[in-house]
Design a protein around this motif. Structure first.
Motif, PDB file in Angstrom:
ATOM      1  N   LEU A 313       0.752  -1.093  -0.017  1.00 31.09           N
ATOM      2  CA  LEU A 313      -0.122   0.033   0.061  1.00 31.09           C
ATOM      3  C   LEU A 313       0.930   1.421   0.156  1.00 31.09           C
ATOM      4  O   LEU A 313       0.654   2.238  -0.820  1.00 31.09           O
ATOM      5  CB  LEU A 313      -0.880  -0.153   1.135  1.00 31.09           C
ATOM      6  CG  LEU A 313      -1.921   1.213   1.152  1.00 31.09           C
ATOM      7  CD1 LEU A 313      -2.609   1.121   0.092  1.00 31.09           C
ATOM      8  CD2 LEU A 313      -2.690   1.036   2.703  1.00 31.09           C
ATOM      9  N   VAL A 338      -1.277   3.434  -7.306  1.00 29.65           N
ATOM     10  CA  VAL A 338      -2.431   2.996  -6.791  1.00 29.65           C
ATOM     11  C   VAL A 338      -3.789   3.572  -7.644  1.00 29.65           C
ATOM     12  O   VAL A 338      -4.776   3.309  -7.363  1.00 29.65           O
ATOM     13  CB  VAL A 338      -2.679   3.863  -5.194  1.00 29.65           C
ATOM     14  CG1 VAL A 338      -2.738   5.113  -5.182  1.00 29.65           C
ATOM     15  CG2 VAL A 338      -3.701   3.051  -4.329  1.00 29.65           C
ATOM     16  N   GLU A 339      -3.347   4.597  -8.517  1.00 27.05           N
ATOM     17  CA  GLU A 339      -4.688   5.144  -9.282  1.00 27.05           C
ATOM     18  C   GLU A 339      -4.890   3.812 -10.492  1.00 27.05           C
ATOM     19  O   GLU A 339      -6.022   4.098 -11.056  1.00 27.05           O
ATOM     20  CB  GLU A 339      -4.011   6.321 -10.132  1.00 27.05           C
ATOM     21  CG  GLU A 339      -4.015   7.590  -9.154  1.00 27.05           C
ATOM     22  CD  GLU A 339      -5.234   7.756  -8.376  1.00 27.05           C
ATOM     23  OE1 GLU A 339      -6.249   7.847  -8.832  1.00 27.05           O
ATOM     24  OE2 GLU A 339      -5.231   8.322  -7.313  1.00 27.05           O
ATOM     25  N   PRO A 341      -6.494   0.416 -11.813  1.00 28.70           N
ATOM     26  CA  PRO A 341      -7.714  -0.304 -11.415  1.00 28.70           C
ATOM     27  C   PRO A 341      -6.934  -1.777 -10.862  1.00 28.70           C
ATOM     28  O   PRO A 341      -7.214  -2.248 -10.193  1.00 28.70           O
ATOM     29  CB  PRO A 341      -8.533  -0.275 -12.620  1.00 28.70           C
ATOM     30  CG  PRO A 341      -8.388   0.798 -13.280  1.00 28.70           C
ATOM     31  CD  PRO A 341      -6.962   1.251 -13.136  1.00 28.70           C
ATOM     32  N   ASP A 342      -6.008  -2.201 -11.765  1.00 30.48           N
ATOM     33  CA  ASP A 342      -5.358  -3.781 -11.307  1.00 30.48           C
ATOM     34  C   ASP A 342      -4.572  -3.544 -10.313  1.00 30.48           C
ATOM     35  O   ASP A 342      -4.789  -4.418  -9.449  1.00 30.48           O
ATOM     36  CB  ASP A 342      -4.566  -4.187 -12.654  1.00 30.48           C
ATOM     37  CG  ASP A 342      -4.681  -5.853 -12.420  1.00 30.48           C
ATOM     38  OD1 ASP A 342      -5.503  -6.506 -12.281  1.00 30.48           O
ATOM     39  OD2 ASP A 342      -3.412  -6.021 -12.338  1.00 30.48           O
ATOM     40  N   ARG A 344      -5.354  -1.508  -7.697  1.00 26.34           N
ATOM     41  CA  ARG A 344      -6.487  -1.438  -6.928  1.00 26.34           C
ATOM     42  C   ARG A 344      -6.951  -2.562  -6.328  1.00 26.34           C
ATOM     43  O   ARG A 344      -7.351  -2.821  -5.260  1.00 26.34           O
ATOM     44  CB  ARG A 344      -7.412  -0.304  -7.225  1.00 26.34           C
ATOM     45  CG  ARG A 344      -7.057   1.276  -7.282  1.00 26.34           C
ATOM     46  CD  ARG A 344      -7.990   2.064  -8.043  1.00 26.34           C
ATOM     47  NE  ARG A 344      -7.595   3.360  -7.811  1.00 26.34           N
ATOM     48  CZ  ARG A 344      -8.504   4.390  -7.774  1.00 26.34           C
ATOM     49  NH1 ARG A 344      -9.699   4.134  -7.927  1.00 26.34           N
ATOM     50  NH2 ARG A 344      -8.037   5.452  -7.497  1.00 26.34           N
ATOM     51  N   ARG A 345      -7.206  -3.458  -7.361  1.00 28.84           N
ATOM     52  CA  ARG A 345      -7.797  -4.732  -7.130  1.00 28.84           C
ATOM     53  C   ARG A 345      -6.683  -5.403  -6.369  1.00 28.84           C
ATOM     54  O   ARG A 345      -7.478  -6.228  -5.402  1.00 28.84           O
ATOM     55  CB  ARG A 345      -7.708  -5.507  -8.728  1.00 28.84           C
ATOM     56  CG  ARG A 345      -8.269  -6.964  -8.697  1.00 28.84           C
ATOM     57  CD  ARG A 345      -8.115  -7.754 -10.013  1.00 28.84           C
ATOM     58  NE  ARG A 345      -6.822  -7.751 -10.539  1.00 28.84           N
ATOM     59  CZ  ARG A 345      -6.110  -8.973  -9.943  1.00 28.84           C
ATOM     60  NH1 ARG A 345      -6.428  -9.886  -9.346  1.00 28.84           N
ATOM     61  NH2 ARG A 345      -4.811  -8.752 -10.822  1.00 28.84           N
ATOM     62  N   LEU A 347      -4.568  -4.366  -4.449  1.00 32.39           N
ATOM     63  CA  LEU A 347      -4.676  -4.058  -3.002  1.00 32.39           C
ATOM     64  C   LEU A 347      -6.023  -4.212  -2.084  1.00 32.39           C
ATOM     65  O   LEU A 347      -5.810  -4.569  -1.132  1.00 32.39           O
ATOM     66  CB  LEU A 347      -4.446  -2.567  -3.043  1.00 32.39           C
ATOM     67  CG  LEU A 347      -3.078  -2.046  -3.438  1.00 32.39           C
ATOM     68  CD1 LEU A 347      -2.983  -0.439  -3.609  1.00 32.39           C
ATOM     69  CD2 LEU A 347      -1.971  -2.418  -2.416  1.00 32.39           C
ATOM     70  N   LEU A 348      -7.144  -4.092  -3.070  1.00 28.51           N
ATOM     71  CA  LEU A 348      -8.570  -4.227  -2.016  1.00 28.51           C
ATOM     72  C   LEU A 348      -8.714  -5.712  -1.953  1.00 28.51           C
ATOM     73  O   LEU A 348      -9.176  -6.135  -0.717  1.00 28.51           O
ATOM     74  CB  LEU A 348      -9.406  -3.710  -2.955  1.00 28.51           C
ATOM     75  CG  LEU A 348     -10.846  -3.723  -2.284  1.00 28.51           C
ATOM     76  CD1 LEU A 348     -10.993  -3.038  -0.891  1.00 28.51           C
ATOM     77  CD2 LEU A 348     -11.727  -2.938  -3.372  1.00 28.51           C
ATOM     78  N   LYS A 351      -6.535  -6.291   1.169  1.00 27.37           N
ATOM     79  CA  LYS A 351      -6.967  -5.815   2.416  1.00 27.37           C
ATOM     80  C   LYS A 351      -8.195  -6.654   2.915  1.00 27.37           C
ATOM     81  O   LYS A 351      -8.285  -7.102   4.055  1.00 27.37           O
ATOM     82  CB  LYS A 351      -7.678  -4.426   1.940  1.00 27.37           C
ATOM     83  CG  LYS A 351      -8.432  -3.764   3.231  1.00 27.37           C
ATOM     84  CD  LYS A 351      -9.046  -2.319   2.879  1.00 27.37           C
ATOM     85  CE  LYS A 351      -9.759  -1.475   3.679  1.00 27.37           C
ATOM     86  NZ  LYS A 351      -9.059  -1.100   4.814  1.00 27.37           N
TER      87      LYS A 351
END
Lengths: 571, 571
Positions: A313, A338-339, A341-342, A344-345, A347-348, A351
């Motif tokens: 992160l 982090v901008e 989408p992949d 973010r995928r 990371l999320l 999480k």
């Protein structure tokens, strides 16, 4: 912000979600308060950060060595363990009468996860010692407790669990180590033990081995195994450590990860051992221990995944590269990754895995604190999931952390590749993922006519019915009930267990979905990024992850026996 | 039986399935026959087994070192490369007029996979050299070909590709290395290049770097990048290797795997470079190369997964442990672990992944041999899948191989943990999995109004309609068509690409399902274990694996923008 664990998340889970403060109204925890809980969480974070994390990489690079005489370990390990022992955390959950802090299991577990996240290899030594001493406290004689358990809890001795042998890993019924009674009431123990973490070193005055062996003349099978205390050195009644016992280090194993933990092949030759409890009950005692060890393994898997996520992160927020897909101007400045989408995928997803896994581990630990017939049953059903789910999915968080770091993440100049390598072990030791699947579907859901599974599904449905995201979760819970019944309809284990791993995967995801909906109840309509993040991860898990259970349950419903029936010659 | 690759499977795929012998009726391959193909497959297997595999572990343990002066690599690497160069395989697929063997790509690919499976780190050196020389043959001047490409093909020089920089990995538009024209027509190249495999060593007389740089004054973006030959040493017109050019090794990267391949940070300072082709076309030339490199990466991922599978299969047949779940007698002898359903699951899944992946790689290579407007278009669509699918799923085969070996698999005393670590790179280099997803959904399926995707889906449906297992495959193909249309319905890339990795995963599994059904057509009703195994793996893939696409396509159909919309502060 620490990259080891998130104290904010721990505070939320312990106080806002699990209401751990209420435990202080119980007599056992009456001396405690939120202040003492916080103090131990603070000190854990501090020692983990200051004494454990800094040598995590060095312990990986400079492995323990054995010169035929003694084992050498980098000095930072002993230094860190001295600080740990000094803190009192070694007996965090134990009774005050043996010098314990009598902290709730759930708080002690949260404290210990700081050390696992900071340096899982160094944390292994106290983890094994605690398990060993707890077993002796529960099943040993007063003399065994005095001679072996208390010096462990004082930090003078360390402990191991000696189960596996070169030819018997998952299959303990094949253990061949023999124990022959001596006239003085002790036993002579002879055999070879494999994969013994902390099996030899110079970190303590001596090492207390708990050894599974078969008394001479006992029949084959697991029910005739007994448990013995076999110290590395003889220990006199006054506590003096004397001559070597008949235990020798045959060699060290060299692993892909956990490289800072010595892992030994031990040779027992007419070693003096002392029976723990009764003959033939060895495996039962070990399993008392093993169940806690399995929660400990799940906790370690969560801890490694969590620290990997926090590193990824930070990296994703700082590393500038590329532009949004809709951007047209190549001269526009690059954006933090982090901008994308992949990213973010990954990371999320991470999480959702690590915070969901942490919730499950703490929930399970609190069941121990609130032991009752119902809670014990629930914990029995949950244990294989607590062990296997984080080993698989929090490991995936470590895999994502490498990927998010790109080429850098694949190098040893960054820590995430080590976290991955370390976490790879957790799907193997203390019962592989495959064993956990068999335990869940072949034993736990059958116990008490299925009462444990019914209880679990009721608790899940109960929370889900109150949630606006719960409809899909109720559906999956209902499907698990009917699928389980269908699998065992004719009582044929070969058919029922043919796809037991798929069952474990499906129930595991359902349990984590429940953990997320349950957390949302504590989130309520609270505002701020932290709570918004909880809502986001819960929504992600329900919409992107839970649907994986569909094909798994379809497969199980089909009672497909492709795997059971196949001819190995065709592989 | 070799544990490196399966010659039986290669023979099946090349001759029974792809009918590679028929290529000899083409003028280019007229000098060849099944006998010459077999001879090169034989020699590849022999050299891989004898000269590459034995030092695979040692090259991992004893990494290249740099003393500030020169790079030291264990001598086995140079010895193996000498044998490889001697064999003629360095120019296996190249024209006879440059000394090539003019083997079909598909045969050359199969040959080279023996080396990747035996020792991917040592195989990297010729892989990069071949790519470098091929680019120069296609786009260099006659002088550049004479001075640089031919000595590479003779084994005197080696080559690299210098694209990435510390701040520009996936995002080549951010490349900042500058090239300033000199009056003599050459350029002065200055900048820092990162992740350069084979970037420095003493394995060859000199190293030919192909460097992506921006000519001074060129605008930002990828379309103003140019490509330069920058040799490590100046090379005289007569081929003599002279003084050092302005290229220095800044340091070596230390990776989790591929540890035998030097991976360098290179510093170019006023280095003399020679423009390849035209200014501003650098990325186009590189991409010509890159597409083959991506197939090469996919092939490497398959090779590593395949050898891991073969090791796991041998182990599972030999290792005795446990009894069937229905067995009652604890005194019964233990069975080979291949008898346990969960071990079978991992083996059969691995077989389906690695044999399916191998089929795809060879299919793609044959499209190069049968280049046509249609085949080129199909290859364009398939390339991101050929690159990413094996990197993910054949890596899972390596993960399964560790798990099947249990605790042993996690140690460095067994080879499977290295295969896993090596294969982890393939999801990163030459374009991450995430980049491949964007390439597939954001570029390849849009090309020529979607003609490429339509062609792919038609070929899939065509095979599936003839198969008794094909119904589900046709359904998934139809869904991919409608899902793709839905995603791009309003032409908004932010929405269309929000879940591009899920799209790559779904289409990847569909493509492998097609590969399996297509193989079954060559299997027909032939008898014996080998063909039965093909039927088994095909059935497994269609019934246990293909259903994974359901939730992925559901997610895509929902045009979910959770990832695109999220606030990074809440992570």
């Amino acid at each position: 912000m620490s990259r080891i664990l998130s104290r904010r998340d721990l505070d939320f889970l312990l106080y806002e979600w699990l209401g751990v403060e209420a435990l202080t109204s119980r007599e056992r925890f009456a001396e405690h308060s939120r202040e003492t809980f916080d103090a131990f969480l603070d000190v854990s974070a501090r020692i983990a950060e200051r004494d454990f994390a800094p040598h995590n990489r060095r312990a990986d690079l400079v492995e323990p060595t054995f010169d035929g005489e003694r084992v050498t370990i980098i000095p930072e390990v002993a230094a860190a363990l001295a600080v740990f022992n000094e803190s009192g955390l070694l007996s965090a959950g134990l009774d005050a009468e043996v010098g314990g802090l009598q902290l709730p299991h759930v708080v002690a577990r949260a404290c210990f996860m700081w050390f696992q996240a900071a340096n899982i290899a160094t944390a292994s030594y106290p983890m094994l010692s605690i398990g060993n001493a707890s077993l002796l406290l529960a099943h040993g004689t007063p003399e065994q407790i005095e001679t072996y358990a208390k010096p462990i809890l004082d930090g003078r001795f360390t402990g191991t669990m000696c189960l596996s042998e070169p030819q018997a890993g998952s299959s303990l019924s094949d253990v061949t180590t023999r124990a022959t009674p001596s006239p003085d009431g002790s036993y002579r123990v002879t055999g070879s033990k494999m994969w013994i973490s902390g099996g030899d070193h110079e970190l303590s005055e001596t090492i207390v081995h708990l050894v599974l062996a078969r008394v001479a003349g006992a029949p084959p099978g697991v029910k005739s195994l007994s448990l013995f205390v076999v110290p590395k050195h003889h220990v006199a009644a006054d506590g003096t450590v004397g001559e070597r016992n008949g235990v020798a280090l045959s060699g060290l194993n060299h692993k892909m990860g956990y490289r800072g933990t010595t892992n030994a092949v031990l040779s027992f030759e007419d070693a003096t051992g002392y029976l723990v409890g009764q003959e033939g009950h060895g495996l039962a005692y070990m399993f008392h221990m093993m169940n806690e060890a399995r929660i400990g393994v799940g906790a370690g898997a969560v801890a490694l995944g969590y620290t990997g996520y926090l590193h990824a992160l930070d990296y994703a927020r700082e590393r500038l590269q590329g532009r949004p897909v809709a951007a047209k101007d190549p001269a526009a400045p690059p954006v933090p990754i982090v901008e994308h989408p992949d990213v973010r995928r990954m990371l999320l997803a991470s999480k959702a895995y690590v915070e969901g896994g942490l919730a499950l581990v703490l929930y399970a630990a609190k069941l121990l604190d609130e032991s009752s017939a119902e809670n014990d049953l629930l914990l029995d059903v949950l244990t294989p999931i607590v062990k296997a789910w984080p080993s698989q999915w929090c490991r995936l968080a470590n895999d994502h952390a490498i990927q998010i770091h790109g080429g850098y993440g694949y190098t040893r100049e960054y820590p995430v590749e080590q976290f991955y390598r370390d976490n790879r072990l957790n799907s193997i030791h203390e019962g592989t993922d495959g064993i956990q699947g068999l335990d869940l579907l072949g034993r736990k859901v059958l116990m008490k006519d299925g009462a444990g599974l019914a209880l679990l599904l009721d608790r899940i449905r109960d929370v889900a019915r109150r949630s606006e995201l719960g409809e899909r979760v109720v559906e999956v819970a209902d499907r698990v009930a009917t699928t389980t019944a269908k699998l065992w309809a004719d009582g044929n284990p070969t058919v029922a267990l043919a796809n037991s791993t798929a069952y474990l995967d499906a129930v595991g995801h359902l349990v984590i979905a429940w953990m997320w909906l349950s957390q949302l109840e504590a989130v309520g309509d609270k505002t701020g990024d932290f709570y918004a993040g909880k809502r986001l991860a819960a929504r992600y898990f329900i919409t992107h992850e839970l649907p994986r259970t569909g094909p798994l349950l379809d497969l199980l419903d089909s009672r497909d026996t492709l795997l059971a029936d196949l001819d190995p010659a065709t592989l």
